[in-house]
Design an enzyme around this catalytic site. Structure first.
Site, PDB file in Angstrom:
ATOM      1  N   ASP A 120       0.845  -1.193   0.000  1.00  0.00           N
ATOM      2  CA  ASP A 120       0.000   0.000   0.000  1.00  0.00           C
ATOM      3  C   ASP A 120       0.885   1.249   0.000  1.00  0.00           C
ATOM      4  OD1 ASP A 120      -2.449   1.255  -0.094  1.00  0.00           O
ATOM      5  OD2 ASP A 120      -2.615   1.431   2.071  1.00  0.00           O
ATOM      6  N   HIS A 127      -3.913  14.209   0.651  1.00  0.00           N
ATOM      7  CA  HIS A 127      -4.098  13.294   1.784  1.00  0.00           C
ATOM      8  C   HIS A 127      -2.889  13.349   2.720  1.00  0.00           C
ATOM      9  CE1 HIS A 127      -5.042   9.671   4.067  1.00  0.00           C
ATOM     10  NE2 HIS A 127      -3.886   9.146   3.725  1.00  0.00           N
ATOM     11  N   GLU A 193     -10.559   3.965   3.661  1.00  0.00           N
ATOM     12  CA  GLU A 193      -9.685   4.762   2.802  1.00  0.00           C
ATOM     13  C   GLU A 193     -10.060   4.489   1.357  1.00  0.00           C
ATOM     14  OE1 GLU A 193      -5.572   4.034   3.884  1.00  0.00           O
ATOM     15  OE2 GLU A 193      -5.663   5.591   5.431  1.00  0.00           O
ATOM     16  N   GLU A 195      -9.284   4.175  -2.272  1.00  0.00           N
ATOM     17  CA  GLU A 195      -8.073   3.950  -3.061  1.00  0.00           C
ATOM     18  C   GLU A 195      -8.414   3.212  -4.357  1.00  0.00           C
ATOM     19  OE1 GLU A 195      -4.641   2.348  -1.106  1.00  0.00           O
ATOM     20  OE2 GLU A 195      -5.250   3.056   0.893  1.00  0.00           O
ATOM     21  N   ASP A 225      -9.033   0.480   2.043  1.00  0.00           N
ATOM     22  CA  ASP A 225      -8.044   0.048   3.032  1.00  0.00           C
ATOM     23  C   ASP A 225      -8.555   0.455   4.419  1.00  0.00           C
ATOM     24  OD1 ASP A 225      -5.640  -0.803   4.162  1.00  0.00           O
ATOM     25  OD2 ASP A 225      -4.714   1.163   3.911  1.00  0.00           O
ATOM     26  N   ARG A 229      -7.798   4.232  13.306  1.00  0.00           N
ATOM     27  CA  ARG A 229      -6.944   5.407  13.538  1.00  0.00           C
ATOM     28  C   ARG A 229      -6.356   5.454  14.946  1.00  0.00           C
ATOM     29  NH1 ARG A 229      -5.931   6.205   8.417  1.00  0.00           N
ATOM     30  NH2 ARG A 229      -7.790   6.725   7.184  1.00  0.00           N
ATOM     31  N   GLN A 232      -3.535   3.058  14.881  1.00  0.00           N
ATOM     32  CA  GLN A 232      -2.502   3.626  14.015  1.00  0.00           C
ATOM     33  C   GLN A 232      -1.683   4.703  14.732  1.00  0.00           C
ATOM     34  OE1 GLN A 232      -4.141   5.248  10.370  1.00  0.00           O
ATOM     35  NE2 GLN A 232      -2.164   5.920   9.578  1.00  0.00           N
ATOM     36  N   LYS A 245      -3.936  -1.523   9.937  1.00  0.00           N
ATOM     37  CA  LYS A 245      -4.332  -1.713   8.533  1.00  0.00           C
ATOM     38  C   LYS A 245      -4.510  -3.186   8.196  1.00  0.00           C
ATOM     39  CE  LYS A 245      -3.286   2.675   7.365  1.00  0.00           C
ATOM     40  NZ  LYS A 245      -4.080   3.558   6.509  1.00  0.00           N
ATOM     41  N   THR A 249      -8.842  -5.450   3.796  1.00  0.00           N
ATOM     42  CA  THR A 249      -8.779  -4.526   2.666  1.00  0.00           C
ATOM     43  C   THR A 249      -9.760  -5.062   1.649  1.00  0.00           C
ATOM     44  OG1 THR A 249      -6.467  -3.981   3.073  1.00  0.00           O
ATOM     45  CG2 THR A 249      -7.300  -3.589   0.853  1.00  0.00           C
ATOM     46  N   GLU A 355      -9.952  12.652   7.537  1.00  0.00           N
ATOM     47  CA  GLU A 355      -9.815  13.972   6.922  1.00  0.00           C
ATOM     48  C   GLU A 355     -11.153  14.698   6.817  1.00  0.00           C
ATOM     49  OE1 GLU A 355      -7.248  13.937   3.231  1.00  0.00           O
ATOM     50  OE2 GLU A 355      -7.403  11.818   3.707  1.00  0.00           O
TER      51      GLU A 355
END
Ligand code: CA
Length: 415
Positions: A120, A127, A193, A195, A225, A229, A232, A245, A249, A355
């Protein structure tokens, strides 16, 4: 090629279908009567490639996965596409082909290929700037290396699941209420996420150029993904994401191939700092793919919470793949490369709740009432994407997953 290519499968000629004859994406499907097998989507139908006469060696379709075709290389990819275009456009073939069409509505879709390895990346400047600001402050938002190197990490192939698979809220270690002692809890800041995933068809040994990397790519999928948080934030320094993560996925079930996307190629943006020669692109290698993210609470309708475009990325998949091999790292058929979260310049084009909600501080409203800072149990998150031209769209199908409650903690993990 530009404009819709008409098929005798009438549903493929609709301007709203994801799957006109121009597309022919590759999937694996089953029905109550048919074991999992390779097929291509055409309108509302799937063409069973294990049964129809496409002129290729049938052993390429012996397994319920596209890896054998992917490994066979670009000449075989082109021959298959040309033959399928002929079969599905010329009414002379209609009688022979029709028995091998299956309605998508009655089919179950599986992972379209065996994922060899998953890497990834972190390739949207918007971002990286937004997340860097939240994690490290505006002064250190964009790491100094970011404008020169497609940053990535090696993920887990075992975590990749097909659209429609439920996702269990993960447990994890995170910062505790007091400074010294961490906590082990179900993630309270579970996120998506947005992607794209690039799929390596041809393997490589040694370093490859950006052009060679582009030639190796078989096609693209949408990719979510899932990211915890709170886990993380506690674990990511100094080696980057790990358990945050690794829960799941999700990828969309249809591989959209490069020939279908060819009319939509576009340049990466101007460089803020010149790239080293090995990363310079010989031509446009990004794609104009319109993307959206929808969230539906359990039992309620969905709200589109973000709209973006793959063209916002700073690095293309070809650049990422080239960089991936720069150490001599061998690539395999079935390697999956996540683009990194795709965020655009505006607030509504951000590709993660982290975000969209400024780290959870500004919850977003839902059309059906209530708000979200992060995902709740029962929420269904859906990514959609399409390259759009006059009268037709090259769609990816939905990439969806529903959040289920964390499992009960086993006794040996309790106090
Ligand atoms: Ca990611």
């Amino acid at each position: 090629m530009s404009g819709l290519v008409r098929s005798w499968v009438e549903s493929a000629n609709s301007p709203t279908t994801d799957f006109p004859l121009n597309n022919l994406p590759c999937g694996v499907f089953s029905t109550p009567d048919l074991t999992p097998r390779c097929g291509v989507a055409i309108g509302a139908m799937i063409l069973d490639l294990g049964a129809v006469d496409h002129g290729l060696d049938q052993s390429l379709f012996a397994a319920p996965a596209w890896n054998a075709v992917m490994a066979a290389g670009p000449q075989v990819w082109a021959a298959l596409r040309a033959r399928l275009m002929a079969l599905l456009s010329d009414p002379a073939h209609q009688a022979a082909v029709t028995p091998h069409l299956v309605a998508q509505a009655g089919a179950r879709l599986h992972l379209p290929f065996v994922v060899a390895e998953f890497t990834d990346f972190y390739a949207s400047k918007h971002h990286a700037t937004n997340v860097g600001t939240l994690f490290r402050g505006a002064q250190n938002a964009l790491p100094h290396n970011w404008l020169s190197i497609p940053i990535g990490y090696n993920g887990r192939a075992s975590s990749v699941v097909v659209s429609g698979t439920d996702v269990l809220r993960p447990w994890g270690q995170m910062k505790g209420p007091d400074h010294d002692m961490p906590a082990f809890l179900p993630s309270r800041r579970f996120d998506f996420e947005l992607e794209m995933g690039a799929i390596v068809g041809m393997p490589s040994t040694g370093m490859v150029s950006v052009q060679q990397a582009d030639d190796m790519i078989f096609g693209y999928v949408l990719l979510n993904d899932w990211s915890a948080r709170d886990i993380q934030a506690w674990e990511y320094q100094p080696l980057g994401p790990f358990q945050a993560k690794a829960t799941a996925t999700t990828i969309s079930p249809w591989i959209v191939t490069k020939p279908a996307l060819e009319p939509f190629r576009t340049q990466t943006p101007p460089r803020d700092r010149p790239l080293l020669p090995y990363l310079r692109e010989p031509g446009p290698m990004l794609y104009d793919i319109v993307l959206e993210v929808a969230l539906a609470p359990e039992g309620a309708g969905e709200t589109v919470i973000a709209r973006s475009n793959y063209a916002h990325m700073y690095y293309s998949a070809a650049q990422q793949l080239c960089h991936h091999t720069s150490s001599g790292c061998a690539m395999r058929t079935g390697d999956l490369l996540g683009s990194g979260t795709i965020s655009g310049p505006t607030k509504g084009s951000r590709g993660a709740l982290l975000e969209l909600t400024s780290g959870g501080k500004e919850p977003i409203p839902l059309a059906t009432g209530g708000t979200r800072s992060f995902l709740q149990d029962g929420d269904t998150l859906t990514l959609r994407g399409a390259a759009i031209d006059a009268g037709y769209r090259i769609g990816f199908g939905a990439c969806t997953g529903t959040i289920r409650p964390a499992v009960d903690l086993p006794d040996w993990a309790k106090d």
